[in-house]
Design an enzyme around this catalytic site. Structure first.
Site, mmCIF file in Angstrom:
data_model
loop_
_atom_site.group_PDB
_atom_site.id
_atom_site.type_symbol
_atom_site.label_atom_id
_atom_site.label_comp_id
_atom_site.label_asym_id
_atom_site.label_seq_id
_atom_site.Cartn_x
_atom_site.Cartn_y
_atom_site.Cartn_z
ATOM 1 N N HIS A 172 67.895 26.782 -26.623
ATOM 2 C CA HIS A 172 69.262 26.895 -26.128
ATOM 3 C C HIS A 172 69.313 27.898 -24.978
ATOM 4 O O HIS A 172 68.390 28.697 -24.792
ATOM 5 C CB HIS A 172 70.208 27.361 -27.246
ATOM 6 C CG HIS A 172 70.597 26.265 -28.189
ATOM 7 N ND1 HIS A 172 69.775 25.850 -29.214
ATOM 8 C CD2 HIS A 172 71.696 25.486 -28.250
ATOM 9 C CE1 HIS A 172 70.377 24.862 -29.878
ATOM 10 N NE2 HIS A 172 71.539 24.625 -29.313
ATOM 11 N N LYS A 206 73.430 32.241 -26.212
ATOM 12 C CA LYS A 206 73.738 31.839 -27.589
ATOM 13 C C LYS A 206 73.468 33.011 -28.531
ATOM 14 O O LYS A 206 72.378 33.599 -28.507
ATOM 15 C CB LYS A 206 72.901 30.616 -27.987
ATOM 16 C CG LYS A 206 73.221 30.097 -29.377
ATOM 17 C CD LYS A 206 72.572 28.740 -29.622
ATOM 18 C CE LYS A 206 72.736 28.285 -31.056
ATOM 19 N NZ LYS A 206 74.149 28.123 -31.459
HETATM 20 P P1 NAD Z 1 81.155 31.017 -24.843
HETATM 21 O O1 NAD Z 1 80.733 32.410 -25.088
HETATM 22 O O2 NAD Z 1 80.982 30.435 -23.472
HETATM 23 O O3 NAD Z 1 82.697 30.827 -25.230
HETATM 24 C C1 NAD Z 1 83.315 31.428 -26.310
HETATM 25 C C2 NAD Z 1 84.761 31.758 -25.922
HETATM 26 O O4 NAD Z 1 85.435 32.207 -27.081
HETATM 27 C C3 NAD Z 1 84.850 32.872 -24.861
HETATM 28 O O5 NAD Z 1 85.734 32.511 -23.812
HETATM 29 C C4 NAD Z 1 85.400 34.059 -25.651
HETATM 30 O O6 NAD Z 1 86.221 34.904 -24.867
HETATM 31 C C5 NAD Z 1 86.207 33.334 -26.724
HETATM 32 N N1 NAD Z 1 86.433 34.130 -27.930
HETATM 33 C C6 NAD Z 1 85.580 34.936 -28.585
HETATM 34 N N2 NAD Z 1 86.175 35.466 -29.676
HETATM 35 C C7 NAD Z 1 87.429 34.976 -29.690
HETATM 36 C C8 NAD Z 1 88.531 35.138 -30.569
HETATM 37 N N3 NAD Z 1 88.468 35.939 -31.632
HETATM 38 N N4 NAD Z 1 89.673 34.466 -30.286
HETATM 39 C C9 NAD Z 1 89.764 33.674 -29.205
HETATM 40 N N5 NAD Z 1 88.755 33.465 -28.333
HETATM 41 C C10 NAD Z 1 87.600 34.115 -28.587
HETATM 42 O O7 NAD Z 1 80.387 30.133 -25.934
HETATM 43 P P2 NAD Z 1 80.116 28.549 -25.892
HETATM 44 O O8 NAD Z 1 78.809 28.278 -25.224
HETATM 45 O O9 NAD Z 1 81.322 27.858 -25.418
HETATM 46 O O10 NAD Z 1 79.869 28.270 -27.442
HETATM 47 C C11 NAD Z 1 80.861 28.547 -28.397
HETATM 48 C C12 NAD Z 1 80.358 28.175 -29.792
HETATM 49 O O11 NAD Z 1 80.157 26.760 -29.848
HETATM 50 C C13 NAD Z 1 79.009 28.780 -30.166
HETATM 51 O O12 NAD Z 1 79.047 29.123 -31.537
HETATM 52 C C14 NAD Z 1 78.013 27.657 -29.944
HETATM 53 O O13 NAD Z 1 76.880 27.765 -30.774
HETATM 54 C C15 NAD Z 1 78.859 26.475 -30.365
HETATM 55 N N6 NAD Z 1 78.456 25.171 -29.849
HETATM 56 C C16 NAD Z 1 78.619 24.120 -30.699
HETATM 57 C C17 NAD Z 1 78.362 22.828 -30.271
HETATM 58 C C18 NAD Z 1 78.617 21.684 -31.220
HETATM 59 O O14 NAD Z 1 78.363 20.511 -30.849
HETATM 60 N N7 NAD Z 1 79.110 21.955 -32.418
HETATM 61 C C19 NAD Z 1 77.885 22.611 -28.980
HETATM 62 C C20 NAD Z 1 77.724 23.700 -28.121
HETATM 63 C C21 NAD Z 1 78.037 24.993 -28.562
#
Ligand code: NAD
Length: 266
Positions: A153, A157
């Protein structure tokens, strides 16, 4: 129209969900939640016209005042459980892509969803190709019980191994029962060199580098042969058809469904 609140809207996945919710014919953005960009119109995240929905960090208030039916959460492991609990308590159905929830978190959320008689979908991977990879890996494990997983990844992450790798390992373990692989005693010259150990000696190796999105290889070893099942998400759009499927499906569910495959296959 399904009224959708996006939690983590300013993140990498949140932005893709925002585009998807705006583009789909049957979904409407009603709330945008993030701890960054508070007070800005959500449209500014896409550099476009105002959408009339301001970004807020107050999830409970946003859910109570926006008429949200579904909350999509892509935040982080430290906030996801509290967000899902807040959504369920507000009568809003969560669709959760955030990975890193503990078994205790799952238990807590499952009990609450049942009590509230609300649907909740928690999916470590929304990409259909990744779900097929897990399905094929579980099938292969019947014939090749020796297996290791390498997941790769992007370097931002937080949690390791990935939720997809854990789910893959769980499905393989279901197939191969008490089988034990590898040496009982191994000597690691550098701690962690052999990866994380699941029951039965199944190892998961996590690579974190810029340039990657989400990738996984499941490598089976047999006598004189190996079999590799590999999936690559090369863009975050790969997850969006699955997210839309979940937004639509969660409205007619009661309780937690863990994994989108439960809605797509059989
Ligand atoms: P990222 O860091 O780019 O985005 C996370 C966002 O959440 C940020 O804008 C941050 O400010 C916000 N945030 C953090 N805490 C918060 C809170 N308490 N309230 C509101 N907003 C909050 O991360 P990302 O790459 O977008 O990934 C997010 C999650 O999704 C990770 O856990 C990743 O592993 C997961 N993910 C899952 C899939 C899937 O298919 N299920 C695919 C990709 C990523």
């Amino acid at each position: 129209m399904i009224k959708v609140a996006i939690s983590g809207v300013a993140g990498r996945m949140g932005l893709e969900v925002l585009k998807t919710v705006l583009a789909a014919e049957d979904t409407d953005l009603c709330a945008a939640i993030d701890i960054y960009n508070e007070g800005l119109d959500a449209g500014s995240l896409l550099g476009g016209e105002p959408l009339g929905v301001k970004i807020t960090s107050n999830l409970a208030e946003a859910l109570a005042t926006s008429g949200a039916e579904v909350m999509v959460d892509f935040t982080g492991p430290s906030s996801v459980t509290a967000n899902v609990v807040a959504a369920l308590n507000a009568g809003v159905r969560p669709v959760v892509g955030t990975t890193g929830m503990s078994p205790e978190d799952f238990d807590k959320v499952s009990k609450l969803a049942e009590k509230m008689r609300l649907g909740c979908i928690i999916a470590p991977n929304f990409a259909i190709g990744a779900l097929l990879m897990i399905k094929f890996a579980a099938e292969a494990a019947k014939y090749f019980p020796n297996v290791e997983i390498i997941e790769k990844h992007h370097d931002q992450k937080i949690d390791a191994p990935s939720g997809t790798a854990i789910k893959t390992a769980e499905k393989i373990l279901e197939q191969r029962g008490d089988f034990q692989q590898g040496l009982e005693l191994e000597e690691e010259k550098i701690t962690g060199a052999r990866g994380g150990k699941m029951p039965g000696g199944l190892r998961i190796h996590s690579v974190r580098l810029p340039g990657y999105v989400a990738h996984q290889e499941v490598i089976f070893g047999g006598v004189g042969q190996t079999l590799t099942i590999k999936h690559d998400s090369i863009a975050r759009e790969s997850f969006m058809p699955g997210v839309l499927t979940a937004i639509r499906a969660v409205l007619r569910l009661e309780g937690v469904v863990y994994g989108l495959e439960n809605l797509l296959f059989e």
